[in-house]
Design an enzyme around this catalytic site. Structure first.
Site, PDB file in Angstrom:
ATOM      1  N   CYS A  55       0.625  -1.155   0.048  1.00 14.35           N
ATOM      2  CA  CYS A  55       0.076  -0.076   0.024  1.00 14.35           C
ATOM      3  C   CYS A  55       0.837   1.313   0.098  1.00 14.35           C
ATOM      4  CB  CYS A  55      -0.963  -0.091   1.193  1.00 14.35           C
ATOM      5  SG  CYS A  55      -2.062  -1.209   1.246  1.00 14.35           S
ATOM      6  N   ARG A 138      -7.779  -4.677  -3.232  1.00 23.13           N
ATOM      7  CA  ARG A 138      -7.514  -3.406  -3.905  1.00 23.13           C
ATOM      8  C   ARG A 138      -8.397  -3.065  -5.218  1.00 23.13           C
ATOM      9  NH1 ARG A 138      -2.413  -2.546  -1.691  1.00 23.13           N
ATOM     10  NH2 ARG A 138      -1.577  -4.483  -1.043  1.00 23.13           N
TER      11      ARG A 138
HETATM   12  C1  BEZ Z   1       0.568  -4.590   1.932  1.00 22.24           C
HETATM   13  O1  BEZ Z   1       1.781  -4.677   1.824  1.00 22.24           O
HETATM   14  O2  BEZ Z   1      -0.079  -3.376   1.522  1.00 22.24           O
HETATM   15  C2  BEZ Z   1      -0.363  -5.726   2.085  1.00 22.24           C
HETATM   16  C3  BEZ Z   1       0.007  -6.991   1.896  1.00 22.24           C
HETATM   17  C4  BEZ Z   1      -0.636  -8.020   2.505  1.00 22.24           C
HETATM   18  C5  BEZ Z   1      -1.922  -7.697   3.127  1.00 22.24           C
HETATM   19  C6  BEZ Z   1      -2.267  -6.681   3.102  1.00 22.24           C
HETATM   20  C7  BEZ Z   1      -1.435  -5.524   2.921  1.00 22.24           C
END
Ligand code: BEZ
Length: 239
Positions: A55, A138
């Site tokens: 994110c 997402r």
């Molecule tokens: C992230 O790194 O944004 C992420 C990865 C796995 C689950 C939720 C967020």
């Protein structure tokens, strides 16, 4: 009854429908969506959680591209099911501490919605229980200047989005609207565009006989024409 409740909780708006309305608290103050965005395109997107690496890479990229999207009359709005103070702290950390792929000192100026109650996330089908009960996936919703949903793209938690593709999709939809054409696979401005398939046997014949100037027909139902890059950019980006 249970199924209806489930649908209300996890249903999703569809392409061609009015974007569901909501009022929300964001890092840039309160917003009413989509009414505050009338006259602009908007990309409403969700991310799983603040203070997570994928994110963070996405927010830095999107914030860096914000002016480019603004030039195409498109505003950005993020959302996660975290609270406002978490959002503020995360965006401050991004600006003050994170350097990634040459991006640093990145200020996220577009609004980030707090949605602890998941009200908006559920309304927009951003919660996918098979993926996570507590984090939005997402999701990306393209909403046009009239408040109509024009495209929806979903990615799982582990997959960071391709922002060049989001921009390409935006420009392609704006070009399709402006010139009443369609865009083929992998289209970018300057590539040939597709005209509507022949709607009658006469038109099909005329096209195959080369009677419609400027068309290149692979077959009666698949005709393209030139649309130069400058014309697209002048019309869509007013450049
Ligand atoms: C992230 O790194 O944004 C992420 C990865 C796995 C689950 C939720 C967020």
């Amino acid at each position: 009854m249970e199924q209806v409740q489930e649908q209300q909780a996890f249903g999703m708006p569809r392409i061609g429908e009015a974007a569901p309305q909501f009022k929300a608290v964001t890092t840039q103050g309160e917003i009413n969506f989509p009414s505050d965005y009338k006259g602009s395109w908007a990309i409403l997107f969700s991310h799983p959680a603040d203070f997570t690496p994928v994110c963070t890479s996405e927010f830095m990229t999107f914030a860096t591209l914000e002016d480019k999207f603004a030039e195409a009359n498109c505003k950005l709005i993020g959302l996660s099911v975290d609270g406002l103070y978490s959002h503020i702290a995360w965006l401050r950390t991004i600006k003050e501490k994170i350097e990634y792929k040459g991006m640093k000192d990145v200020e996220v100026k577009f609004p980030l919605i707090e949605d602890i109650t998941m009200e908006v996330a559920k309304k927009y089908g951003m919660m996918m229980p098979g993926e996570s009960n507590t984090k939005a996936v997402r999701a990306v919703f393209f909403v046009d200047p009239k408040g109509i949903i024009r495209a929806i793209i979903y990615y799982p938690l582990s997959l960071g989005r391709n922002f060049d593709e989001l921009y390409r999709a935006l420009i392609a939809m704006q070009t399709a609207d402006a010139f009443s054409i369609a865009t083929p696979a992998d289209w970018t401005p300057g590539d040939d565009v597709i005209i509507s398939p022949a709607g009658s046997c006469g038109t099909a014949k005329d096209r195959m006989d080369g009677k419609e100037e400027g068309l290149e027909c692979k077959d009666w139902f698949f005709c393209t024409k030139k649309l130069d890059k400058e014309t697209v950019l002048k019309t869509v980006l007013k450049k």
